[in-house]
Design a protein around this motif. Structure first.
Motif, PDB file in Angstrom:
ATOM      1  N   HIS A 147     -45.677  28.012  29.869  1.00 57.21           N
ATOM      2  CA  HIS A 147     -46.368  29.168  30.443  1.00 57.21           C
ATOM      3  C   HIS A 147     -45.611  29.722  31.633  1.00 57.21           C
ATOM      4  O   HIS A 147     -45.043  28.965  32.431  1.00 57.21           O
ATOM      5  N   SER A 148     -45.557  31.029  31.727  1.00 55.95           N
ATOM      6  CA  SER A 148     -44.972  31.731  32.887  1.00 55.95           C
ATOM      7  C   SER A 148     -45.041  33.224  32.634  1.00 55.95           C
ATOM      8  O   SER A 148     -45.258  33.679  31.515  1.00 55.95           O
ATOM      9  N   LYS A 149     -44.775  33.979  33.686  1.00 56.86           N
ATOM     10  CA  LYS A 149     -44.524  35.410  33.534  1.00 56.86           C
ATOM     11  C   LYS A 149     -43.250  35.593  32.723  1.00 56.86           C
ATOM     12  O   LYS A 149     -42.458  34.650  32.614  1.00 56.86           O
ATOM     13  N   HIS A 349     -48.335  33.772  28.772  1.00 58.82           N
ATOM     14  CA  HIS A 349     -48.197  34.188  30.165  1.00 58.82           C
ATOM     15  C   HIS A 349     -49.101  33.392  31.082  1.00 58.82           C
ATOM     16  O   HIS A 349     -48.808  33.201  32.239  1.00 58.82           O
ATOM     17  N   SER A 350     -50.234  32.922  30.529  1.00 59.89           N
ATOM     18  CA  SER A 350     -51.187  32.250  31.398  1.00 59.89           C
ATOM     19  C   SER A 350     -52.044  31.278  30.599  1.00 59.89           C
ATOM     20  O   SER A 350     -52.570  31.629  29.541  1.00 59.89           O
ATOM     21  N   THR A 371     -43.701  29.454  38.906  1.00 57.61           N
ATOM     22  CA  THR A 371     -44.955  29.631  38.169  1.00 57.61           C
ATOM     23  C   THR A 371     -46.003  28.733  38.815  1.00 57.61           C
ATOM     24  O   THR A 371     -45.787  27.524  38.934  1.00 57.61           O
ATOM     25  N   PRO A 374     -51.223  25.366  37.107  1.00 57.99           N
ATOM     26  CA  PRO A 374     -52.532  25.817  36.637  1.00 57.99           C
ATOM     27  C   PRO A 374     -53.657  25.011  37.285  1.00 57.99           C
ATOM     28  O   PRO A 374     -53.416  23.941  37.825  1.00 57.99           O
TER      29      PRO A 374
END
Ligand SMILES: Nc1ncnc2c1ncn2[C@@H]1O[C@H](COP(=O)(O)OP(=O)(O)O)[C@@H](O)[C@H]1O
Ligand SMILES: [Mg+2]
Length: 440
Positions: A147-149, A349-350, A371, A374
């Motif tokens: 996960h990341s931008k 992305h998330s 990032t 979470p």
């Protein structure tokens, strides 16, 4: 890297651009997998004794060390990968219960017909001093969720870990669903079969970054090693072979998907409005259900799902596309398919906007540079995430951290975009679908 890169001067015409692409993506044609598809699947892999497997070459194409050497290095330095095998190695090395049993007894003859690169890893795993690593290996598929931008390395990590390492270590079959926004699998193109939906017009164009050069229509095989056409997800699985990589163009007509998923899919041709039109990424529901229910192949297979948040949004509603039915059905099919050696590599992305019933079935996560960690309050994630809050700000490009409920392992990979010198995009589109969409 396999060859020196070429460049062309900005006065080049269509022929020069086409020739540039052909040279930069020169196919790797002498492997068992290449021969299998070349012969239309009529020769089994074992029939070609003197050829090598793709997985024995791909890691070299990326300029990497063989994995058995990486393992020896991790052992010597007592790297976290060695100390916490369930947080990383468990996802990379696939062994069945029967493999584990043979390794416990030190019986390596079981792997005689496997690629040499896998034999070396099995040999390492069978050593008594590495028994704790062997004990951490689970039967069945696993995968991870990165996960990341955008722009933080998810796709390039998957090119290396799923494309190079999975084939090298497990002779894995890799099914990579392309999004059409970006040709995610380009670094692997010389080893890749482009799987195309039957009867759908597909155009492929080379678009140089230098805008003095022309964009030109090219053949899929100017970039990819070869192609196949499939009529539905089951037909695609029937055509795959162990150790081969497929760039899968999703079927815009979703043939076979309604029956497999028991939910409605509406193609651009059938839709009354854009709301009703099913996203291409949803085709993957059909493939995962086919893998879970049809037992066409049980060979270790990795499905790479980019933009996974689009097919598995959190708290879906039952709209015209039965989104809720699909998303909830996915969690169940994913669980079943995993028992049959399917691993899913999700990229999104998330994690917070990703469907929670699927999150609950995940075991490993990959956090990219810059990032945020979470929140452990998300269902399915460990209450206490094992990385420090700002851990990823210390990571550079080409690095990430893989973690499970207990431990984390920092990892890195070579930049796969350096395997070719073509500067530009390979753009794939479905012109008839675009016409149908424009009419909505
Ligand atoms: N090993 C590496 N070393 C340096 N840069 C890298 C490496 N791997 C990837 N990159 C760079 O990271 C950038 C983003 O990579 P990409 O995998 O496309 O990200 P994402 O999928 O998260 O959008 C690319 O510009 C690429 O050149
Ligand atoms: Mg990406």
């Amino acid at each position: 890297m396999s060859h020196a890169r070429t460049q062309i001067d900005s006065t080049g015409g269509p022929d020069e651009v086409r020739e540039w692409v052909r040279q930069e993506f020169e196919s790797h044609d002498d492997s068992k997998q290449a021969y299998y598809h070349d012969s239309g699947g009529t020769f089994g892999l074992d029939a070609q004794g003197n050829r090598h497997h793709d997985g024995e070459s791909i890691y070299q194409h990326f300029g990497a060390k063989p994995f058995w050497k990486v393992l020896e290095g991790a052992e010597t330095s007592n790297h976290p990968a060695y100390r916490y095998p369930s947080a990383y190695l468990n996802a990379l090395i696939h062994v069945s219960d029967a493999d584990i049993w043979a390794l416990e007894r030190g019986d390596l003859s079981r792997f005689d017909h496997e690629p040499e690169t896998r034999q070396r890893v099995m040999e390492w795993l069978s050593r008594p001093e590495n028994r704790e690593v062997l004990d951490a290996m689970d039967d069945g598929g696993i995968g991870w969720h990165a996960h990341s931008k955008p722009g933080k390395g998810k796709t390039s990590a998957a090119n290396f870990l799923a494309g190079a390492r999975m084939t090298e270590i497990n002779n894995e079959t890799v099914l990579w669903q392309l999004t059409l926004d970006e040709c995610e699998i380009l670094p692997l193109a010389p080893f890749t079969t482009l799987a195309m939906p039957a009867g759908v017009e597909v155009t492929v164009e080379a678009v140089p970054r230098d805008d003095r050069l022309p964009r030109v229509a090219i053949e899929p095989t100017d970039v990819f090693r070869d192609t196949l056409t499939y009529t539905d997800p089951v037909d695609l699985l029937e055509q795959t072979c162990p150790g081969a990589i497929y760039g899968v163009l999703p079927d815009p007509k979703f043939r076979g998907c309604e029956r497999l998923v028991e939910a409605s899919f509406t193609s651009a041709w059938e839709a009354e409005d854009t709301e009703e039109n099913t996203d291409l990424v949803e085709w993957m529901h059909g493939l995962v259900h086919a893998r879970a229910k049809k037992d066409v192949t049980l060979h270790p297979t990795t499905a790479v799902i980019d933009e996974a948040g689009d097919m598995l949004p959190i708290r879906p509603e039952n709209d015209a596309n039965d989104t809720k039915t699909k998303v909830k059905g996915f969690a169940e099919a994913f669980g079943k398919a995993r028992k049959k050696n399917l691993s899913c590599v999700f990229m999104s992305h998330s994690l917070a906007t990703f469907e929670e019933t699927v999150r609950e079935k995940e075991r490993l996560w990959m956090t990219m540079p810059e990032t945020p960690r979470p929140s452990g309050s998300l269902t399915g994630l460990p209450d206490s995430i094992p990385i420090y809050p700002n851990y990823s700000s210390g990571l550079s490009k080409g690095e990430a951290v893989m973690w499970n409920s207990m431990n984390f392992v920092p990892i890195s990979w070579p930049n796969p975009y350096r395997t070719y010198g073509f500067e530009g995009e390979i753009s794939i589109s479905y012109p008839e679908r675009e016409v149908a969409l424009d009419a909505l």
